[in-house]
Structure formats: C-alpha cells, structure tokens
Write an enzyme that holds these catalytic residues in place. Structure first.
Site, short mmCIF file in Angstrom:
data_model
loop_
_atom_site.label_atom_id
_atom_site.label_comp_id
_atom_site.label_asym_id
_atom_site.label_seq_id
_atom_site.Cartn_x
_atom_site.Cartn_y
_atom_site.Cartn_z
N HIS A 17 -67.91 5.11 12.14
CA HIS A 17 -66.67 5.53 11.54
C HIS A 17 -65.81 6.34 12.33
O HIS A 17 -64.67 6.19 12.35
CB HIS A 17 -67.24 6.62 10.42
N LYS A 42 -71.71 4.93 -5.66
CA LYS A 42 -73.15 4.77 -4.97
C LYS A 42 -73.75 5.93 -4.91
O LYS A 42 -73.14 7.31 -5.29
CB LYS A 42 -72.66 4.60 -3.35
N ARG A 91 -67.56 -5.29 9.20
CA ARG A 91 -68.35 -5.33 10.41
C ARG A 91 -69.12 -6.87 10.10
O ARG A 91 -69.05 -7.47 11.15
CB ARG A 91 -69.68 -4.46 9.91
N SER A 129 -74.02 3.64 7.28
CA SER A 129 -74.70 5.04 6.74
C SER A 129 -76.10 4.45 6.28
O SER A 129 -76.93 5.54 6.40
CB SER A 129 -73.82 5.71 5.70
P1 ADP Z 1 -67.80 2.48 1.15
O1 ADP Z 1 -68.56 3.23 0.24
O2 ADP Z 1 -66.19 2.70 0.60
O3 ADP Z 1 -68.07 1.31 1.62
P2 ADP Z 1 -68.51 3.71 3.87
O4 ADP Z 1 -68.73 5.13 4.08
O5 ADP Z 1 -69.89 2.94 3.71
O6 ADP Z 1 -67.87 3.72 2.48
O7 ADP Z 1 -67.62 3.05 4.80
C1 ADP Z 1 -66.28 3.43 4.86
C2 ADP Z 1 -65.47 2.28 5.76
O8 ADP Z 1 -65.89 2.32 6.99
C3 ADP Z 1 -65.71 0.71 5.25
O9 ADP Z 1 -64.37 0.19 5.32
C4 ADP Z 1 -66.93 0.37 6.08
O10 ADP Z 1 -66.60 -1.09 6.33
C5 ADP Z 1 -66.40 1.20 7.48
N1 ADP Z 1 -67.61 1.03 8.47
C6 ADP Z 1 -68.74 1.75 8.11
N2 ADP Z 1 -69.52 1.76 9.38
C7 ADP Z 1 -68.87 1.17 10.22
C8 ADP Z 1 -68.93 0.81 11.52
N3 ADP Z 1 -70.21 0.86 12.07
N4 ADP Z 1 -67.94 0.24 12.12
C9 ADP Z 1 -66.82 0.05 11.80
N5 ADP Z 1 -66.41 0.50 10.31
C10 ADP Z 1 -67.65 0.91 9.71
#
Ligand code: ADP
Length: 158
Positions: A17, A42, A91, A129
C-alpha cells in the site's frame, strides 16, 4: 491541484500500500487521501481507528498524503475532497473482475471521477493484507511486508 482518493480496508496497511501511495504522489498526483473504509463488509481484525492509526504510521515521511476514515458512497466523498481520481492497485488477474465492476459503477454514479490503476512494484506483487495476517497468525516473519508498528500490532493480536 490533482487530487486522488485511495480507498481500502487496509486491515492492516502493508508496504505494498505504501509503495503505491508513494509512487502515486511522486509521479502523478499532488495530493492523495488514503480513505480507510470504517465499516467494511470484510471481517477485520483491527478496528477502524486502529487501521487509520497504523496507516498513518506506515506513511510517515511521505509528503502530501492524508489518512482519513470514511463511510458511505465513495464518489460523494471524493467529490467533497475535490478529487479527480480514485486510485486502486491491480495485482493479479483475480483483482480485475471486482475492480472493473467497481470502476464501472463509480463511473455511472459520477462520470467526472476517473479510476486510476497502478500495478505493484515487483517485490510487492504477491503481497496482500490477508496473506500478511496469515503469516503472522502462524508466527512467521513479516518484517519485510509491513512497518514495525503494524508488525507489533499484529503480534499482539495473535
Ligand atoms: P479493499 O478491501 O478495498 O480491497 P485493501 O486494503 O485490500 O482494500 O486494498 C486497497 C487497495 O490496495 C486495492 O486496490 C488493492 O488492490 C491495493 N493493494 C493491496 N495490496 C497491494 C500491493 N501489494 N500492491 C499494490 N496494490 C495493492
């Protein structure tokens, strides 16, 4: 000023992130609001205020970034913040379907706000995450994936 919102659950905030925000704010946008969804559909292990505070700590040192909690319709929130874009990460292929659906719907709700997708840096392509939580749950070393505050917070949860 070109502003973007970066919405997510961030349960918890990872180096993936952070990398995305850093690149967005250095290369494309003048300001990025990291918008932490407070009531996520979630199931989260961290409360909204914990997720906000861990995101803030993880982003220390990066300028022109602000972390805020939000609930409700993202496009309305983005408009209030004068954001022109919704930033998301793409990703793997499996991210695509959901992201495509979300961005199409957001475009219908507000055609002035564009969705912008960044692919991760190579070293974070596999990072999520949920994977970090799983490793932490089994006592694995997560130092390379999250900052030290997130690491400690995860260790005390499990
Ligand atoms: P959500 O529940 O909205 O998917 P996340 O916290 O899982 O929220 O992810 C937020 C954003 O960050 C999403 O667009 C996800 O694709 C992106 N993201 C998560 N991990 C990575 C990573 N390792 N590299 C790039 N983008 C990421």
């Amino acid at each position: 000023m070109t502003i973007a919102v970066y919405p997510g659950t961030f349960d918890p905030f990872t180096n993936g992130h952070r990398d995305l925000v850093q690149r967005a704010v250095s290369n494309i946008f003048e300001k990025v609001y990291v918008c932490v969804v407070e009531k996520s559909n979630k199931e989260t292990i961290f409360t909204a205020s914990e997720r906000i505070s861990l995101a803030k700590k993880s982003l220390e040192g990066i300028k022109n970034v602000e972390v805020i909690g939000f609930d409700g319709l993202l496009v309305d929130f983005a408009e209030k913040l004068k954001a022109k874009a919704i930033l998301r990460g793409l990703r793997v292929v499996s991210d695509f379907e959901y992201e495509f659906q979300m961005s199409s719907m957001n475009k219908k709700l507000n055609s002035k706000i564009e969705s912008v997708f960044l692919t991760p840096s190579e070293s974070y392509a596999f990072l999520s995450s949920s994977l970090v939580k799983e490793i932490a749950r089994f006592g694995g070393d997560i130092s390379a994936f999250v900052n030290k505050d997130v690491k400690e917070a995860l260790q005390s949860k499990y």
